[in-house]
Design a protein around this motif. Structure first.
Motif, mmCIF file in Angstrom:
data_model
loop_
_atom_site.group_PDB
_atom_site.id
_atom_site.type_symbol
_atom_site.label_atom_id
_atom_site.label_comp_id
_atom_site.label_asym_id
_atom_site.label_seq_id
_atom_site.Cartn_x
_atom_site.Cartn_y
_atom_site.Cartn_z
ATOM 1 N N UNK A 106 0.817 -1.221 0.000
ATOM 2 C CA UNK A 106 0.000 0.000 0.000
ATOM 3 C C UNK A 106 0.848 1.267 0.000
ATOM 4 N N UNK A 107 2.019 1.229 0.634
ATOM 5 C CA UNK A 107 2.862 2.428 0.751
ATOM 6 C C UNK A 107 3.945 2.505 -0.324
ATOM 7 N N UNK A 108 3.963 1.569 -1.233
ATOM 8 C CA UNK A 108 4.948 1.605 -2.319
ATOM 9 C C UNK A 108 4.643 2.790 -3.232
ATOM 10 N N UNK A 109 5.686 3.450 -3.714
ATOM 11 C CA UNK A 109 5.482 4.639 -4.551
ATOM 12 C C UNK A 109 4.730 4.286 -5.825
ATOM 13 N N UNK A 110 3.862 5.192 -6.235
ATOM 14 C CA UNK A 110 3.076 4.971 -7.450
ATOM 15 C C UNK A 110 3.969 4.874 -8.681
ATOM 16 N N UNK A 111 5.114 5.560 -8.669
ATOM 17 C CA UNK A 111 6.019 5.509 -9.821
ATOM 18 C C UNK A 111 6.552 4.089 -10.028
ATOM 19 N N UNK A 112 6.914 3.429 -8.936
ATOM 20 C CA UNK A 112 7.433 2.066 -9.062
ATOM 21 C C UNK A 112 6.351 1.106 -9.541
ATOM 22 N N UNK A 113 5.156 1.280 -9.024
ATOM 23 C CA UNK A 113 4.060 0.428 -9.476
ATOM 24 C C UNK A 113 3.797 0.620 -10.963
ATOM 25 N N UNK A 114 3.913 1.843 -11.411
ATOM 26 C CA UNK A 114 3.656 2.124 -12.825
ATOM 27 C C UNK A 114 4.726 1.490 -13.713
ATOM 28 N N UNK A 115 5.987 1.521 -13.275
ATOM 29 C CA UNK A 115 7.061 0.907 -14.063
ATOM 30 C C UNK A 115 6.763 -0.566 -14.293
ATOM 31 N N UNK A 116 6.413 -1.270 -13.215
ATOM 32 C CA UNK A 116 6.137 -2.700 -13.343
ATOM 33 C C UNK A 116 4.888 -2.943 -14.187
ATOM 34 N N UNK A 117 3.857 -2.157 -13.954
ATOM 35 C CA UNK A 117 2.601 -2.347 -14.676
ATOM 36 C C UNK A 117 2.796 -2.173 -16.179
ATOM 37 N N UNK A 118 3.532 -1.151 -16.560
ATOM 38 C CA UNK A 118 3.757 -0.898 -17.991
ATOM 39 C C UNK A 118 4.682 -1.942 -18.605
ATOM 40 N N UNK A 119 5.653 -2.412 -17.825
ATOM 41 C CA UNK A 119 6.560 -3.444 -18.341
ATOM 42 C C UNK A 119 5.814 -4.750 -18.604
ATOM 43 N N UNK A 120 4.802 -5.038 -17.778
ATOM 44 C CA UNK A 120 4.060 -6.293 -17.914
ATOM 45 C C UNK A 120 2.960 -6.218 -18.969
ATOM 46 N N UNK A 121 2.698 -5.039 -19.508
ATOM 47 C CA UNK A 121 1.591 -4.867 -20.455
ATOM 48 C C UNK A 121 1.695 -5.790 -21.668
ATOM 49 N N UNK A 122 2.858 -5.911 -22.321
ATOM 50 C CA UNK A 122 2.925 -6.820 -23.479
ATOM 51 C C UNK A 122 2.652 -8.279 -23.110
ATOM 52 N N UNK A 123 3.097 -8.675 -21.922
ATOM 53 C CA UNK A 123 2.857 -10.043 -21.482
ATOM 54 C C UNK A 123 1.371 -10.265 -21.197
ATOM 55 N N UNK A 124 0.742 -9.249 -20.604
ATOM 56 C CA UNK A 124 -0.703 -9.322 -20.366
ATOM 57 C C UNK A 124 -1.456 -9.430 -21.687
ATOM 58 N N UNK A 125 -1.030 -8.651 -22.671
ATOM 59 C CA UNK A 125 -1.680 -8.683 -23.985
ATOM 60 C C UNK A 125 -1.543 -10.063 -24.606
ATOM 61 N N UNK A 126 -0.364 -10.644 -24.529
ATOM 62 C CA UNK A 126 -0.134 -11.968 -25.100
ATOM 63 C C UNK A 126 -0.991 -13.022 -24.385
ATOM 64 N N UNK A 127 -1.078 -12.906 -23.084
ATOM 65 C CA UNK A 127 -1.917 -13.790 -22.267
ATOM 66 C C UNK A 127 -3.354 -13.756 -22.772
ATOM 67 N N UNK A 128 -3.873 -12.561 -22.981
ATOM 68 C CA UNK A 128 -5.258 -12.403 -23.409
ATOM 69 C C UNK A 128 -5.451 -12.887 -24.846
ATOM 70 N N UNK A 129 -4.443 -12.694 -25.689
ATOM 71 C CA UNK A 129 -4.536 -13.169 -27.075
ATOM 72 C C UNK A 129 -4.613 -14.689 -27.129
ATOM 73 N N UNK A 130 -3.734 -15.355 -26.393
ATOM 74 C CA UNK A 130 -3.741 -16.822 -26.398
ATOM 75 C C UNK A 130 -5.028 -17.363 -25.782
ATOM 76 N N UNK A 131 -5.535 -16.671 -24.778
ATOM 77 C CA UNK A 131 -6.794 -17.074 -24.172
ATOM 78 C C UNK A 131 -7.936 -16.956 -25.176
#
Length: 369
Positions: A106-131
């Protein structure tokens, strides 16, 4: 408590034989924490009996917090090799949510959360495509833990009962019960797939959207357990109006309550929250997050209280939800984003849904025949 050995046997069989319907020689990844060990043991045995090749990805306490606290941005933006390989090559993913602490980040900086979230976006997209192509079967479910029980103000025993009842494990034949719900939802889906315009009306809410050439999906337990919803992706630039989401939620460890959105030509133009305004501000700065990827109606009347767990809350019978961010490709939706966040509204009091200007739903119930 509804519980013990028999309940876990029924749970594992429901997940393996109904939710993902495994076949011999399929590669299966189970993601969870070690708190779910009693259920994981049952799943492992059953999957091996079905002839599957099974691997595990297990997390330990405070793993996410340690990652955020001690990782550089370069480390956060580097895709995990094993999970990347699983998304590309495995046949089945079973994720069992079994949290140690829902507020650890909960106290983790929003900037760090955003870095991870954006980095995982292509993997999330691929996950949804294969599904969407039926190349990847998956299911998301919950194993009751003390942290999850405390979050929704229940004892662990009461929360276990809540989880198992929500999954219809208290019935004589859970698989038959889910097939019955599937048949009821298919009638609704068939109706909705013949209309082009939907309008939600309720407390501080009047929002409409086109579903022309989009596909309504019968969510009957093959991806989420529990399930019980019908959903689609709205035509992105057609969403118009305002909506107030009444149920509280937890997003990335932070409480968010009383979200009110104004939407113009498909884009969220203003937003406010009674609690968690900073979370909204951060999320709406992410590309694609100010458009909607999903609109849905909850149909699981075994669930009648909010628990701050979207897996359950979005299925509440007598509710609707709308997700900002990424669309599910199988609906025909086109919005892409690192975000997919479901926001939920109670419709049991003065709630109405219109389809092509015909009232089809009132006070939490469909009235079509």
């Amino acid at each position: 408590m509804i519980g013990g050995y028999v309940m876990l046997e029924k749970y594992a069989k429901l997940l393996v034989d109904y939710c993902v319907g495994v076949q011999p020689k399929q590669r299966v990844l189970i993601k969870s924490t070690y708190l779910a060990e009693p259920l994981l043991q049952k799943l492992y045995q059953l999957l091996l009996e079905r002839g599957c090749i099974v691997e595990f990805d297990l997390s330990f306490q405070d793993q996410d917090k340690i990652m955020y606290d001690f990782s550089s941005n370069d480390q956060l933006s580097t895709l995990p090799v094993f999970y990347h390989k699983a998304v590309e090559e495995f046949d089945v993913l079973i994720r069992v949510i079994a949290p140690f602490n829902l507020k650890s980040t909960a106290e983790v900086s929003s900037d760090k959360k955003r870095v991870l979230q954006e980095a995982m976006a292509p993997l999330r997209k691929r996950y949804m495509q294969r599904s969407a192509k039926k190349e990847l079967q998956w299911v998301l479910c919950v194993y009751p833990t003390q942290a999850a029980a405390q979050e929704c103000g229940m004892s662990l025993a009461d929360y276990e009962n809540f989880v198992y009842q929500s999954c219809m494990l208290d019935t004589a034949d859970p698989i038959a019960s889910w097939k019955h719900l599937s048949d009821k939802q298919q009638y609704i889906v068939d109706y909705l797939n013949k209309v082009s315009h939907i309008r939600y009306v309720g407390l501080n809410t009047d929002i409409s959207f086109s579903t022309k050439d989009r596909i309504w999906i019968n969510s009957d337990g093959h991806y989420n357990m529990p399930s019980g919803e019908v959903f689609t992706g709205p035509v992105e630039d057609s969403v118009q109006g305002h909506v107030y989401f009444t149920y509280p939620t937890v997003y990335e460890g932070a409480d968010v309550e009383g979200v009110f959105l104004e939407v113009d030509k498909g884009v969220v133009s203003s937003w406010k929250a009674d609690k968690g305004q900073d979370v909204l501000d951060r999320v709406f700065s992410i590309e694609g997050a100010r458009q909607f990827g999903e609109v849905a109606i909850g149909t699981n009347y075994s669930i009648q209280r909010a628990t701050k767990n979207i897996l359950f809350d979005e299925k509440i019978g007598g509710s609707i939800h709308m997700a900002i961010g990424a669309s599910y490709p199988e609906t025909g939706g086109n919005n892409e984003s690192a975000v997919h966040w479901d926001m939920i509204k109670d419709m049991k009091t003065d709630g109405q849904i219109f389809a092509d200007d015909i009232l089809i739903y009132e006070n939490g119930e469909f009235i079509i025949s």
